[in-house]
Design a protein around this motif. Sequence first.
Motif, PDB file in Angstrom:
ATOM      1  N   VAL A  70      -0.205  29.806  95.950  1.00 16.92           N
ATOM      2  CA  VAL A  70       0.709  28.977  94.671  1.00 16.92           C
ATOM      3  C   VAL A  70       1.658  30.268  94.526  1.00 16.92           C
ATOM      4  CG1 VAL A  70       0.478  28.536  92.443  1.00 16.92           C
ATOM      5  CG2 VAL A  70      -1.238  27.337  94.085  1.00 16.92           C
ATOM      6  N   MET A  71       2.965  30.149  93.985  1.00 15.21           N
ATOM      7  CA  MET A  71       3.770  31.086  94.364  1.00 15.21           C
ATOM      8  C   MET A  71       4.542  30.911  92.550  1.00 15.21           C
ATOM      9  SD  MET A  71       6.259  33.552  96.157  1.00 15.21           S
ATOM     10  CE  MET A  71       7.360  32.802  96.367  1.00 15.21           C
ATOM     11  N   GLU A  72       5.115  32.008  91.885  1.00 13.41           N
ATOM     12  CA  GLU A  72       6.371  31.219  91.097  1.00 13.41           C
ATOM     13  C   GLU A  72       7.560  31.808  91.784  1.00 13.41           C
ATOM     14  OE1 GLU A  72       6.630  32.412  86.626  1.00 13.41           O
ATOM     15  OE2 GLU A  72       5.621  33.809  87.727  1.00 13.41           O
ATOM     16  N   GLY A  73       8.494  30.901  92.159  1.00 11.74           N
ATOM     17  CA  GLY A  73       9.277  30.544  92.466  1.00 11.74           C
ATOM     18  C   GLY A  73      10.497  32.077  91.726  1.00 11.74           C
ATOM     19  N   PHE A  74      10.517  33.144  91.348  1.00  8.48           N
ATOM     20  CA  PHE A  74      11.756  34.142  91.407  1.00  8.48           C
ATOM     21  C   PHE A  74      12.489  34.150  92.402  1.00  8.48           C
ATOM     22  CE2 PHE A  74       8.920  35.236  87.907  1.00  8.48           C
ATOM     23  CZ  PHE A  74       9.638  34.947  86.991  1.00  8.48           C
ATOM     24  N   MET A  75      13.163  33.240  92.878  1.00  5.99           N
ATOM     25  CA  MET A  75      13.637  33.406  94.448  1.00  5.99           C
ATOM     26  C   MET A  75      15.168  34.857  94.310  1.00  5.99           C
ATOM     27  SD  MET A  75      15.983  32.354  92.204  1.00  5.99           S
ATOM     28  CE  MET A  75      17.874  32.923  91.295  1.00  5.99           C
TER      29      MET A  75
ATOM     30  N   LEU B  27       4.796  25.696  95.435  1.00  5.46           N
ATOM     31  CA  LEU B  27       6.095  27.073  94.656  1.00  5.46           C
ATOM     32  C   LEU B  27       6.292  26.289  93.750  1.00  5.46           C
ATOM     33  CD1 LEU B  27       8.052  30.095  95.485  1.00  5.46           C
ATOM     34  CD2 LEU B  27       9.077  27.317  96.442  1.00  5.46           C
ATOM     35  N   CYS B  28       5.616  26.988  92.479  1.00  4.96           N
ATOM     36  CA  CYS B  28       6.610  26.988  90.811  1.00  4.96           C
ATOM     37  C   CYS B  28       7.838  27.286  90.983  1.00  4.96           C
ATOM     38  CB  CYS B  28       5.409  25.701  90.285  1.00  4.96           C
ATOM     39  SG  CYS B  28       5.922  25.908  88.790  1.00  4.96           S
ATOM     40  N   GLU B  29       8.966  26.837  90.059  1.00  7.75           N
ATOM     41  CA  GLU B  29      10.041  27.646  89.546  1.00  7.75           C
ATOM     42  C   GLU B  29       9.603  27.792  88.281  1.00  7.75           C
ATOM     43  OE1 GLU B  29      13.534  28.888  89.696  1.00  7.75           O
ATOM     44  OE2 GLU B  29      12.722  27.442  91.153  1.00  7.75           O
ATOM     45  N   LYS B  30      10.273  29.257  88.030  1.00  3.23           N
ATOM     46  CA  LYS B  30       9.727  29.766  87.043  1.00  3.23           C
ATOM     47  C   LYS B  30      10.303  29.103  85.707  1.00  3.23           C
ATOM     48  CE  LYS B  30      14.530  30.571  86.169  1.00  3.23           C
ATOM     49  NZ  LYS B  30      14.533  30.025  84.881  1.00  3.23           N
ATOM     50  N   PRO B  31       9.431  29.440  84.411  1.00  2.00           N
ATOM     51  CA  PRO B  31       8.146  30.100  84.660  1.00  2.00           C
ATOM     52  C   PRO B  31       6.465  29.248  84.415  1.00  2.00           C
ATOM     53  CG  PRO B  31       9.164  28.984  82.752  1.00  2.00           C
ATOM     54  CD  PRO B  31       9.946  28.790  83.686  1.00  2.00           C
ATOM     55  N   MET B  32       5.719  29.051  85.614  1.00  2.00           N
ATOM     56  CA  MET B  32       5.020  28.928  86.150  1.00  2.00           C
ATOM     57  C   MET B  32       3.878  28.249  85.285  1.00  2.00           C
ATOM     58  SD  MET B  32       1.941  29.721  88.740  1.00  2.00           S
ATOM     59  CE  MET B  32       2.611  30.052  89.767  1.00  2.00           C
ATOM     60  N   ALA B  33       4.065  29.171  83.686  1.00  2.00           N
ATOM     61  CA  ALA B  33       3.793  28.881  82.475  1.00  2.00           C
ATOM     62  C   ALA B  33       3.860  29.169  81.364  1.00  2.00           C
ATOM     63  CB  ALA B  33       1.831  28.955  83.136  1.00  2.00           C
ATOM     64  N   LEU B  34       3.878  28.427  80.361  1.00  2.00           N
ATOM     65  CA  LEU B  34       3.776  29.246  78.954  1.00  2.00           C
ATOM     66  C   LEU B  34       2.315  30.016  77.966  1.00  2.00           C
ATOM     67  CD1 LEU B  34       6.006  26.142  77.282  1.00  2.00           C
ATOM     68  CD2 LEU B  34       6.640  27.897  79.045  1.00  2.00           C
ATOM     69  N   ALA B  35       1.689  29.812  79.283  1.00  3.63           N
ATOM     70  CA  ALA B  35       0.615  30.688  78.510  1.00  3.63           C
ATOM     71  C   ALA B  35      -0.703  30.968  80.014  1.00  3.63           C
ATOM     72  CB  ALA B  35      -0.437  29.662  77.583  1.00  3.63           C
ATOM     73  N   VAL B  36      -0.802  32.587  78.694  1.00 11.90           N
ATOM     74  CA  VAL B  36      -0.931  33.402  80.504  1.00 11.90           C
ATOM     75  C   VAL B  36      -2.999  32.965  81.011  1.00 11.90           C
ATOM     76  CG1 VAL B  36      -2.845  35.341  80.859  1.00 11.90           C
ATOM     77  CG2 VAL B  36      -0.650  35.043  79.602  1.00 11.90           C
ATOM     78  N   ALA B  37      -3.176  31.934  80.163  1.00 12.15           N
ATOM     79  CA  ALA B  37      -4.820  31.052  80.447  1.00 12.15           C
ATOM     80  C   ALA B  37      -4.223  29.842  81.430  1.00 12.15           C
ATOM     81  CB  ALA B  37      -5.222  30.006  79.291  1.00 12.15           C
ATOM     82  N   ASP B  38      -3.594  29.464  81.161  1.00 13.48           N
ATOM     83  CA  ASP B  38      -2.421  28.600  82.253  1.00 13.48           C
ATOM     84  C   ASP B  38      -2.580  29.202  83.538  1.00 13.48           C
ATOM     85  OD1 ASP B  38      -2.468  26.379  80.085  1.00 13.48           O
ATOM     86  OD2 ASP B  38      -0.765  26.557  79.790  1.00 13.48           O
TER      87      ASP B  38
ATOM     88  N   GLU C 281      13.250  32.346 100.317  1.00 12.33           N
ATOM     89  CA  GLU C 281      11.941  32.369  99.936  1.00 12.33           C
ATOM     90  C   GLU C 281      11.967  31.171 100.143  1.00 12.33           C
ATOM     91  OE1 GLU C 281      11.117  31.726  95.219  1.00 12.33           O
ATOM     92  OE2 GLU C 281      12.680  29.831  95.681  1.00 12.33           O
ATOM     93  N   ILE C 282      11.922  30.699 101.039  1.00 11.91           N
ATOM     94  CA  ILE C 282      11.139  29.152 101.286  1.00 11.91           C
ATOM     95  C   ILE C 282      10.841  29.175 102.229  1.00 11.91           C
ATOM     96  CG2 ILE C 282      11.736  26.783 102.546  1.00 11.91           C
ATOM     97  CD1 ILE C 282      11.306  26.848  99.412  1.00 11.91           C
ATOM     98  N   GLU C 283      11.669  30.240 103.283  1.00 17.02           N
ATOM     99  CA  GLU C 283      11.208  30.762 104.149  1.00 17.02           C
ATOM    100  C   GLU C 283       8.868  31.510 104.397  1.00 17.02           C
ATOM    101  OE1 GLU C 283      15.044  30.372 107.673  1.00 17.02           O
ATOM    102  OE2 GLU C 283      13.755  32.564 106.533  1.00 17.02           O
TER     103      GLU C 283
ATOM    104  N   TYR D 265       7.302  21.357  96.403  1.00 17.20           N
ATOM    105  CA  TYR D 265       7.962  22.886  95.009  1.00 17.20           C
ATOM    106  C   TYR D 265       8.574  21.857  93.832  1.00 17.20           C
ATOM    107  CZ  TYR D 265      12.570  24.303  93.485  1.00 17.20           C
ATOM    108  OH  TYR D 265      13.395  25.301  92.288  1.00 17.20           O
ATOM    109  N   LEU D 266       8.180  22.749  92.933  1.00 17.34           N
ATOM    110  CA  LEU D 266       7.809  22.246  91.379  1.00 17.34           C
ATOM    111  C   LEU D 266       9.033  22.396  90.170  1.00 17.34           C
ATOM    112  CD1 LEU D 266       4.629  21.739  89.279  1.00 17.34           C
ATOM    113  CD2 LEU D 266       6.669  21.373  88.373  1.00 17.34           C
TER     114      LEU D 266
END
Length: 336
Positions: free
Chosen positions: A125-130, A99-110, A292-294, A76-77
């Motif tokens: 990999v998932m963005e963390g919108f709990m 599981l990356c806390e939102k936002p996953m990135a600041l650019a779509v390319a990332d 979310e974790i489950e 979890y990041l």
Amino acid sequence: MNNKTKLRWGILGAARINERLMPAIVEASNSELIAIASRRPGAAAQTLAQYAPQQQVQTYDSLEALLDDPEIDAVYLPLANNEHAEWTLRAVESGKHVLCEKPMALAVADIDAIQAAAQRHKVTVMEGFMYRFHPQHARVRELINSGIIGEVRSVRSSYSFMMRPARMYRLAENVENGGGAMWDIGCYAIHSARMFFDQPAASVTAIAKYVESGADIATSGIIDFSDGKYAHFDFSFERARRCEYEIIGSKGGIKCHNVWCTPTDVPVISWWTEDGQQNEERLTPANHFRLEIEHFSDCVLNGNAPALSLDDAKANCQIIVAALQSAATGQLIKLT
């Protein structure tokens, strides 16, 4: 990994959100907390003692050391916004699910790069919108699917709270470096508004108030989904607490009164129709962090796709970037 019953987690950072996430990992039926790391000496141990004092967990004063730990399946990041993409990629390249806390990135390319790396390394990999894992939103979807409010025509999302001195670090960086209300709470407003439209956004327009650092402290805007369908978003660090959305259809409307429910809060959904029906539903409390974790653990253990895809993360990021561009230039930004 289908021979395992629990996903073994490491936490990459000693952020304040661990107050919620660390107990969620401990309490989840299919998860086990293995380690936590921070670059600040002693911070990982201090966070563990504060939020999960009964757990026998490895602590590291190096993020790399946690990624090198072969006992860890997933991380979890919760690092700073402008570090999410870099460390998600590094975790993926270490063979960890993320599981990356939102936002996953600041650019779509990332996010494109993360998606390609995840496919190469065969990790999830998932963005963390709990909030999306709270049952109240499934209930809202049930009401919409029942046809009681007709066709969804607009959504209004509103998120705000008064910034306390201890949280002023959220305004230290400019918007280009992940600072401000947009990257902190605005991504919730846009994500929840998008949830009820089936088509991609066509354009975005926004206005913002900035502080000296170049961070936005309040932003409002409109997302055009074409055919007269709009999402109105509004969020601020200088207004009373609000975390709600309202959906207006051709026959009525639905309101979710508290998106950020704590585990003890009673969720409230109200709805009305043009023919005079009105109802307020009080639902069972739930811990959306644990759910979310489950969910993520189940996806990894059983090879299922997560509910929030990387394509969803890219769509959200695209609108955020467009809204920031619109606020900076005063122009409507077309997306299609």
